[in-house]
Scaffold this motif. Sequence first.
Motif, PDB file in Angstrom:
ATOM      1  N   GLY A   7     -38.421 -13.336   3.483  1.00 17.63           N
ATOM      2  CA  GLY A   7     -38.907 -12.167   4.033  1.00 17.63           C
ATOM      3  C   GLY A   7     -37.944 -10.821   3.402  1.00 17.63           C
ATOM      4  O   GLY A   7     -38.475  -9.852   3.045  1.00 17.63           O
ATOM      5  N   LEU A   8     -36.624 -11.128   3.255  1.00 17.78           N
ATOM      6  CA  LEU A   8     -35.694 -10.355   2.720  1.00 17.78           C
ATOM      7  C   LEU A   8     -36.348  -9.857   1.306  1.00 17.78           C
ATOM      8  O   LEU A   8     -36.104  -8.599   0.607  1.00 17.78           O
ATOM      9  CB  LEU A   8     -34.272 -10.630   2.769  1.00 17.78           C
ATOM     10  CG  LEU A   8     -33.927 -10.634   4.111  1.00 17.78           C
ATOM     11  CD1 LEU A   8     -32.157 -11.176   4.442  1.00 17.78           C
ATOM     12  CD2 LEU A   8     -33.833  -9.296   4.780  1.00 17.78           C
ATOM     13  N   ALA A   9     -36.706 -10.781   0.415  1.00 17.73           N
ATOM     14  CA  ALA A   9     -36.943 -10.724  -0.872  1.00 17.73           C
ATOM     15  C   ALA A   9     -38.121  -9.696  -0.972  1.00 17.73           C
ATOM     16  O   ALA A   9     -38.255  -8.766  -1.957  1.00 17.73           O
ATOM     17  CB  ALA A   9     -37.070 -11.967  -1.473  1.00 17.73           C
ATOM     18  N   GLY A  10     -39.226 -10.057  -0.073  1.00 18.12           N
ATOM     19  CA  GLY A  10     -40.263  -9.335  -0.182  1.00 18.12           C
ATOM     20  C   GLY A  10     -39.954  -7.783   0.259  1.00 18.12           C
ATOM     21  O   GLY A  10     -40.325  -6.900  -0.348  1.00 18.12           O
ATOM     22  N   VAL A  11     -38.980  -7.703   1.155  1.00 17.71           N
ATOM     23  CA  VAL A  11     -38.407  -6.272   1.631  1.00 17.71           C
ATOM     24  C   VAL A  11     -38.024  -5.459   0.473  1.00 17.71           C
ATOM     25  O   VAL A  11     -38.254  -4.385   0.335  1.00 17.71           O
ATOM     26  CB  VAL A  11     -37.663  -6.390   2.814  1.00 17.71           C
ATOM     27  CG1 VAL A  11     -37.051  -4.970   3.306  1.00 17.71           C
ATOM     28  CG2 VAL A  11     -38.471  -6.712   4.287  1.00 17.71           C
ATOM     29  N   LEU A  12     -37.154  -6.393  -0.110  1.00 15.71           N
ATOM     30  CA  LEU A  12     -36.641  -5.740  -1.311  1.00 15.71           C
ATOM     31  C   LEU A  12     -37.404  -5.393  -2.506  1.00 15.71           C
ATOM     32  O   LEU A  12     -37.417  -4.414  -3.070  1.00 15.71           O
ATOM     33  CB  LEU A  12     -35.484  -6.733  -1.896  1.00 15.71           C
ATOM     34  CG  LEU A  12     -34.772  -6.253  -3.298  1.00 15.71           C
ATOM     35  CD1 LEU A  12     -33.649  -5.129  -3.134  1.00 15.71           C
ATOM     36  CD2 LEU A  12     -34.021  -7.432  -3.675  1.00 15.71           C
ATOM     37  N   ALA A  14     -40.428  -4.612  -2.092  1.00 12.50           N
ATOM     38  CA  ALA A  14     -41.368  -3.396  -1.481  1.00 12.50           C
ATOM     39  C   ALA A  14     -40.516  -1.978  -1.652  1.00 12.50           C
ATOM     40  O   ALA A  14     -40.858  -0.972  -2.036  1.00 12.50           O
ATOM     41  CB  ALA A  14     -41.755  -3.579  -0.163  1.00 12.50           C
ATOM     42  N   ALA A  15     -39.430  -2.100  -1.141  1.00  9.76           N
ATOM     43  CA  ALA A  15     -38.130  -1.065  -1.433  1.00  9.76           C
ATOM     44  C   ALA A  15     -38.288  -0.531  -2.894  1.00  9.76           C
ATOM     45  O   ALA A  15     -38.274   0.771  -3.306  1.00  9.76           O
ATOM     46  CB  ALA A  15     -37.039  -1.306  -0.813  1.00  9.76           C
ATOM     47  N   VAL A  16     -38.122  -1.374  -3.787  1.00  7.13           N
ATOM     48  CA  VAL A  16     -38.065  -1.031  -5.147  1.00  7.13           C
ATOM     49  C   VAL A  16     -39.183  -0.509  -5.790  1.00  7.13           C
ATOM     50  O   VAL A  16     -39.240   0.724  -6.366  1.00  7.13           O
ATOM     51  CB  VAL A  16     -37.703  -2.396  -6.167  1.00  7.13           C
ATOM     52  CG1 VAL A  16     -37.894  -1.860  -7.698  1.00  7.13           C
ATOM     53  CG2 VAL A  16     -36.171  -2.630  -5.977  1.00  7.13           C
ATOM     54  N   LEU A  17     -40.573  -1.150  -5.227  1.00  9.16           N
ATOM     55  CA  LEU A  17     -41.622  -0.345  -5.722  1.00  9.16           C
ATOM     56  C   LEU A  17     -41.772   1.052  -5.052  1.00  9.16           C
ATOM     57  O   LEU A  17     -42.249   2.008  -5.803  1.00  9.16           O
ATOM     58  CB  LEU A  17     -42.928  -1.351  -5.087  1.00  9.16           C
ATOM     59  CG  LEU A  17     -43.227  -2.577  -5.991  1.00  9.16           C
ATOM     60  CD1 LEU A  17     -44.221  -3.376  -5.328  1.00  9.16           C
ATOM     61  CD2 LEU A  17     -43.394  -2.108  -7.352  1.00  9.16           C
ATOM     62  N   ALA A  18     -41.549   1.298  -3.842  1.00 11.95           N
ATOM     63  CA  ALA A  18     -41.438   2.468  -3.063  1.00 11.95           C
ATOM     64  C   ALA A  18     -40.723   3.335  -3.921  1.00 11.95           C
ATOM     65  O   ALA A  18     -41.212   4.625  -4.192  1.00 11.95           O
ATOM     66  CB  ALA A  18     -41.043   2.389  -1.704  1.00 11.95           C
TER      67      ALA A  18
END
Length: 81
Positions: A7-12, A14-18
């Motif tokens: 989950g944290l990897a997914g959030v990371l 998503a944050a990089v893409l944003a």
Amino acid sequence: MRWLSIGLAGVLVAAVLAAMIALWQQQQATLFAQQALARQLAAQSINLAHDATDLALLLGDEAMARMTNPPISQIFWLLFQ
């Protein structure tokens, strides 16, 4: 614990893409603002062509320096020849 890491990897990701999208949008906004200023200077230059030729030439030169679209700058250059 494993699901938390995923989950944290997914959030990371998503944050990089944003962040990348935000940077691209900022660059686009800067480009559009630069083009708008160049067009405004060109329009002012054309309006002053007969009344204040020296100022019109300076404005036209500045517009040419700020234009990022070569065909538009070439057309503008032809107007002042």
